[in-house]
Design an enzyme around this catalytic site. Structure first.
Site, PDB file in Angstrom:
ATOM      1  N   CYS A  83       0.820  -1.222   0.000  1.00 38.11           N
ATOM      2  CA  CYS A  83       0.000   0.000   0.000  1.00 38.11           C
ATOM      3  C   CYS A  83       0.847   1.262   0.000  1.00 38.11           C
ATOM      4  O   CYS A  83       0.314   2.358   0.090  1.00 38.11           O
ATOM      5  CB  CYS A  83      -0.928   0.011   1.205  1.00 38.11           C
ATOM      6  SG  CYS A  83      -1.877  -1.503   1.335  1.00 38.11           S
ATOM      7  N   LYS A 327      -9.789   6.486   4.088  1.00 45.07           N
ATOM      8  CA  LYS A 327     -11.155   6.132   4.463  1.00 45.07           C
ATOM      9  C   LYS A 327     -12.178   6.675   3.476  1.00 45.07           C
ATOM     10  O   LYS A 327     -13.034   5.936   3.009  1.00 45.07           O
ATOM     11  CB  LYS A 327     -11.460   6.666   5.879  1.00 45.07           C
ATOM     12  CG  LYS A 327     -12.891   6.541   6.320  1.00 45.07           C
ATOM     13  CD  LYS A 327     -13.222   5.101   6.633  1.00 45.07           C
ATOM     14  CE  LYS A 327     -14.519   4.526   6.205  1.00 45.07           C
ATOM     15  NZ  LYS A 327     -15.113   4.595   4.958  1.00 45.07           N
ATOM     16  N   HIS A 331      -8.608   4.337  -1.562  1.00 44.54           N
ATOM     17  CA  HIS A 331      -7.271   3.740  -1.431  1.00 44.54           C
ATOM     18  C   HIS A 331      -6.938   2.854  -2.642  1.00 44.54           C
ATOM     19  O   HIS A 331      -6.969   1.643  -2.568  1.00 44.54           O
ATOM     20  CB  HIS A 331      -7.227   2.948  -0.117  1.00 44.54           C
ATOM     21  CG  HIS A 331      -5.879   2.395   0.237  1.00 44.54           C
ATOM     22  ND1 HIS A 331      -4.691   2.980  -0.164  1.00 44.54           N
ATOM     23  CD2 HIS A 331      -5.529   1.307   0.969  1.00 44.54           C
ATOM     24  CE1 HIS A 331      -3.686   2.253   0.312  1.00 44.54           C
ATOM     25  NE2 HIS A 331      -4.154   1.229   0.987  1.00 44.54           N
TER      26      HIS A 331
HETATM   27  C1  LIG Z   1     -14.990  -2.772   3.835  1.00 44.96           C
HETATM   28  C2  LIG Z   1     -15.237  -3.760   2.704  1.00 44.96           C
HETATM   29  C3  LIG Z   1     -15.225  -5.182   3.252  1.00 44.96           C
HETATM   30  C4  LIG Z   1     -16.595  -3.446   2.067  1.00 44.96           C
HETATM   31  O1  LIG Z   1     -16.785  -4.297   0.989  1.00 44.96           O
HETATM   32  P1  LIG Z   1     -18.259  -4.860   0.624  1.00 44.96           P
HETATM   33  O2  LIG Z   1     -18.918  -5.304   1.876  1.00 44.96           O
HETATM   34  O3  LIG Z   1     -18.093  -5.839  -0.471  1.00 44.96           O
HETATM   35  O4  LIG Z   1     -18.952  -3.580   0.109  1.00 44.96           O
HETATM   36  P2  LIG Z   1     -19.531  -3.337  -1.360  1.00 44.96           P
HETATM   37  O5  LIG Z   1     -18.393  -3.038  -2.270  1.00 44.96           O
HETATM   38  O6  LIG Z   1     -20.471  -4.448  -1.700  1.00 44.96           O
HETATM   39  O7  LIG Z   1     -20.360  -2.029  -1.121  1.00 44.96           O
HETATM   40  C5  LIG Z   1     -21.540  -1.993  -0.350  1.00 44.96           C
HETATM   41  C6  LIG Z   1     -21.884  -0.552  -0.081  1.00 44.96           C
HETATM   42  O8  LIG Z   1     -20.976  -0.021   0.885  1.00 44.96           O
HETATM   43  C7  LIG Z   1     -20.213   1.014   0.314  1.00 44.96           C
HETATM   44  N1  LIG Z   1     -18.859   0.795   0.768  1.00 44.96           N
HETATM   45  C8  LIG Z   1     -17.981  -0.130   0.330  1.00 44.96           C
HETATM   46  N2  LIG Z   1     -16.839  -0.045   1.007  1.00 44.96           N
HETATM   47  C9  LIG Z   1     -16.992   0.948   1.873  1.00 44.96           C
HETATM   48  C10 LIG Z   1     -16.147   1.515   2.853  1.00 44.96           C
HETATM   49  N3  LIG Z   1     -14.914   1.065   3.037  1.00 44.96           N
HETATM   50  N4  LIG Z   1     -16.611   2.543   3.588  1.00 44.96           N
HETATM   51  C11 LIG Z   1     -17.858   3.005   3.393  1.00 44.96           C
HETATM   52  N5  LIG Z   1     -18.714   2.513   2.490  1.00 44.96           N
HETATM   53  C12 LIG Z   1     -18.280   1.490   1.745  1.00 44.96           C
HETATM   54  C13 LIG Z   1     -20.356   0.887  -1.167  1.00 44.96           C
HETATM   55  O9  LIG Z   1     -20.232   2.123  -1.804  1.00 44.96           O
HETATM   56  C14 LIG Z   1     -21.752   0.346  -1.299  1.00 44.96           C
HETATM   57  O10 LIG Z   1     -22.674   1.401  -1.129  1.00 44.96           O
HETATM   58  P3  LIG Z   1     -23.999   1.462  -2.011  1.00 44.96           P
HETATM   59  O11 LIG Z   1     -24.750   0.200  -1.649  1.00 44.96           O
HETATM   60  O12 LIG Z   1     -24.632   2.713  -1.558  1.00 44.96           O
HETATM   61  O13 LIG Z   1     -23.522   1.452  -3.422  1.00 44.96           O
HETATM   62  C15 LIG Z   1     -14.118  -3.637   1.625  1.00 44.96           C
HETATM   63  O14 LIG Z   1     -14.160  -2.361   1.066  1.00 44.96           O
HETATM   64  C16 LIG Z   1     -12.749  -3.884   2.204  1.00 44.96           C
HETATM   65  O15 LIG Z   1     -12.336  -5.035   2.402  1.00 44.96           O
HETATM   66  N6  LIG Z   1     -11.959  -2.826   2.446  1.00 44.96           N
HETATM   67  C17 LIG Z   1     -10.605  -2.957   2.947  1.00 44.96           C
HETATM   68  C18 LIG Z   1      -9.608  -2.794   1.834  1.00 44.96           C
HETATM   69  C19 LIG Z   1      -8.235  -3.128   2.285  1.00 44.96           C
HETATM   70  O16 LIG Z   1      -7.999  -4.054   3.026  1.00 44.96           O
HETATM   71  N7  LIG Z   1      -7.254  -2.356   1.834  1.00 44.96           N
HETATM   72  C20 LIG Z   1      -5.886  -2.534   2.236  1.00 44.96           C
HETATM   73  C21 LIG Z   1      -5.640  -1.809   3.470  1.00 44.96           C
HETATM   74  S1  LIG Z   1      -4.097  -2.189   4.256  1.00 44.96           S
END
Ligand SMILES: CC(C)(COP(=O)(O)OP(=O)(O)OC[C@H]1O[C@@H](n2cnc3c(N)ncnc32)[C@H](O)[C@@H]1OP(=O)(O)O)[C@@H](O)C(=O)NCCC(=O)NCCS
Ligand SMILES: [Zn+2]
Lengths: 385, 118
Positions: A83, A327, A331
């Site tokens: 990252c 956030k 990212h």
């Molecule tokens: C948090 C996480 C699990 C959400 O994924 P998900 O449950 O599949 O979510 P979806 O992509 O299906 O989105 C569902 C809804 O939440 C929203 N959403 C997705 N990720 C979001 C987040 N991180 N924060 C806020 N809203 C989020 C989407 O826009 C969508 O909204 P909508 O229904 O209004 O369109 C995923 O984004 C994740 O794993 N993030 C971490 C990434 C990571 O690990 N990066 C490396 C860091 S070291």
């Protein structure tokens, strides 16, 4: 060592894009070149970063960028550092420019992720852990940071509300950032009720998977360019930590971040008190807490409390992530390090929305972490009057 | 000195092949050829203990594609009785409060290390 300056920046929108990663990278690169008022042929070397190019059947992107810019003969380096890839690329460019070997460099980071499902991206990202001892067991990146969150909450009493205050602040700042992935203000109730991803971390503790690219033109004092709005690089320091979390003594901070920031303060003759604002690696809310403590903004254990008290709001005493952070801004992993520098530059030129413009952006710091801290970059910048 | 492959084979035999430092007696699991505690290169292969306590943990709802059928499960960092620290998965989680809980080795295979709550 020669003085090094940021001379121009560019960034695509972060979020979901239909475009290829290399096209996003090129768009950001061209905006940075235009912003710096130079021509592609002025560039001595290009540093490109991406981590998951393999998902697009495309690695070795440096030459594609240079070819598209009409400078196929210029050297390019394609760098991966989980990252923090574009911060590593920035650091390499900084080293080359400060030595005088090159005078003008293009640094660009990009990632293209949203074509994959969340479980598929989750599987891919686990490859940045010490795979045979971490990823293989089924841990995820939210999970690794959740291990740190449990430890921090248990040791220092960091609460859900404290973490929530970070999510709320960063979503608020992201709302005023036209390039942010999420432009949506949230309240504590929404935060608290959001679904669990990796207990104790919830949806609103987490950064999303984003597509996007960010680029800068970095120059040294010998570069002949017309633009006078420059931001000086006071320090660029990289460090690391034991790759696997289980091999560290403590899980409530990132050792490499502490080491790199202490060196960066020393090299730049600054101190945490002198930093006007910072862009830190809040891949999860707990990561912002640990970042603020590791870079010495607050005493160990006090990061969450400071956030709840509003000290880190854009108009507070110590603004953190006025861009919306990972956030809310999003990212696209290898774009993040340069996107942080884009924010520092734009803040120092007073060209962001007034609702997130820091009032006195004299000295800015960026903190970018690869994986759980195996790689860390800390950069410190000064505004020139 | 062993390789990751030997570690994976040890799991199948019900053992946890790790390392011990001959200088400072520090014990660990991951492939580090120099002691993470004192930096010594004078290290040997050893089997780590198979019981320990949870030092920190998480419970995962969102999991990688290949773990879809197992969610939710916990991932914990466990301090074993010999002082070494490892990371393992724990399934069938009913209780959210797992700090300090006693756990034992259950099995290890191509899905990594599985411990169970006592
Ligand atoms: C948090 C996480 C699990 C959400 O994924 P998900 O449950 O599949 O979510 P979806 O992509 O299906 O989105 C569902 C809804 O939440 C929203 N959403 C997705 N990720 C979001 C987040 N991180 N924060 C806020 N809203 C989020 C989407 O826009 C969508 O909204 P909508 O229904 O209004 O369109 C995923 O984004 C994740 O794993 N993030 C971490 C990434 C990571 O690990 N990066 C490396 C860091 S070291
Ligand atoms: Zn030792």
């Amino acid at each position: 060592m020669k003085n090094v300056y940021v001379a121009g920046v560019g960034m695509t929108n972060f979020g979901k894009s239909e475009r290829l990663g290399r096209e996003l990278a090129l768009e950001a690169a061209i905006s940075a070149i235009e912003d710096a008022g130079i021509e592609p042929k002025d560039i001595d070397a290009t540093y490109v970063s991406s981590a998951f190019g393999i998902g697009e059947n495309q690695v070795h992107v440096g030459p594609l960028i240079n070819s598209a810019l009409g400078i196929p003969d210029r050297p390019s380096l394609t760098i991966e550092s989980a990252c923090s890839g574009s911060s590593a690329a920035f650091h390499e460019a900084y080293v080359a420019l400060s030595s005088g070997f090159y005078n003008i460099a293009l640094v660009v980071g990009y990632e293209k992720l949203t074509m994959n499902s969340t479980p598929e991206n989750t599987r891919l990202f686990a490859m940045a852990s010490d795979f045979w001892y971490e990823g293989l067991n089924g841990v995820t990146f939210p999970g690794l940071y959740a291990l740190m969150a449990t430890a921090h909450m248990n040791k220092y009493g960091t609460s859900e509300e404290m973490l929530g205050s970070i999510a709320i602040k960063n979503h608020r700042n992201g709302f005023y950032n036209p390039k942010a992935h999420f432009r949506k203000i949230i309240d504590m109730d929404t935060y608290l009720k959001s679904p669990v991803v990796a207990y104790p971390l919830k949806l609103y503790d987490s950064c999303p998977f984003s597509d996007g690219a960010a680029a800068i033109i970095l120059i040294n004092e010998d570069a002949k360019i017309k633009k006078s709005e420059l931001v000086k690089v006071l320090a660029s320091v990289r460090s690391g930590s034991m790759a696997a979390l289980q091999d560290r003594n403590d899980y409530t901070g990132i050792p490499g971040a502490k080491i790199a920031s202490e060196k960066a303060y020393k090299y730049s003759k600054t101190s945490p008190e002198m930093i006007s604002f910072a862009e830190v690696h809040d891949c999860f809310t707990i990561a912002e807490v640990m970042a603020m403590e590791d870079i010495g903004f607050f005493k160990k254990g006090d990061g969450g409390k400071a956030s709840l008290e509003g000290i880190t709001q854009f108009d507070g005493k110590k603004p953190v992530n006025p861009s919306g952070g990972l956030k809310a801004k999003g990212h696209p992993v290898s774009a993040t390090g340069i996107a942080q520098i884009v924010e520092i530059y734009d803040q120092m030129l007073f060209r962001v929305d007034k609702n997130r413009q820091v009032s006195n952006p004299e000295i800015g710091l960026t903190h970018n972490v690869g994986a759980t801290g195996g790689s860390v970059t800390i950069n410190i910048f000064r505004r020139l009057k | 000195m062993h390789y990751v492959k030997d570690y994976l084979n040890s799991l199948k035999e019900g053992n946890l092949l790790g390392f011990e430092c001959n200088s400072c007696k520090h014990r660990w699991l991951t492939i580090q050829n120099f002691c993470p505690n004192c930096g010594s290169h004078d290290i040997k292969d050893t089997y780590l203990s198979k019981r320990g306590k949870i030092v920190t943990y998480t419970i995962l709802d969102v999991v990688p594609t290949n773990f879809k059928d197992k969610a939710p499960y916990a991932i914990a960092i466990i301090e074993l009785e010999d002082g070494s620290r490892i990371q393992a998965r724990i399934e069938n989680i009913k209780d959210k409060d797992l700090l300090g809980r006693d756990v034992t080795f259950e099995k290890g295979d191509e899905e990594g290390l599985l411990f169970k709550l006592e």
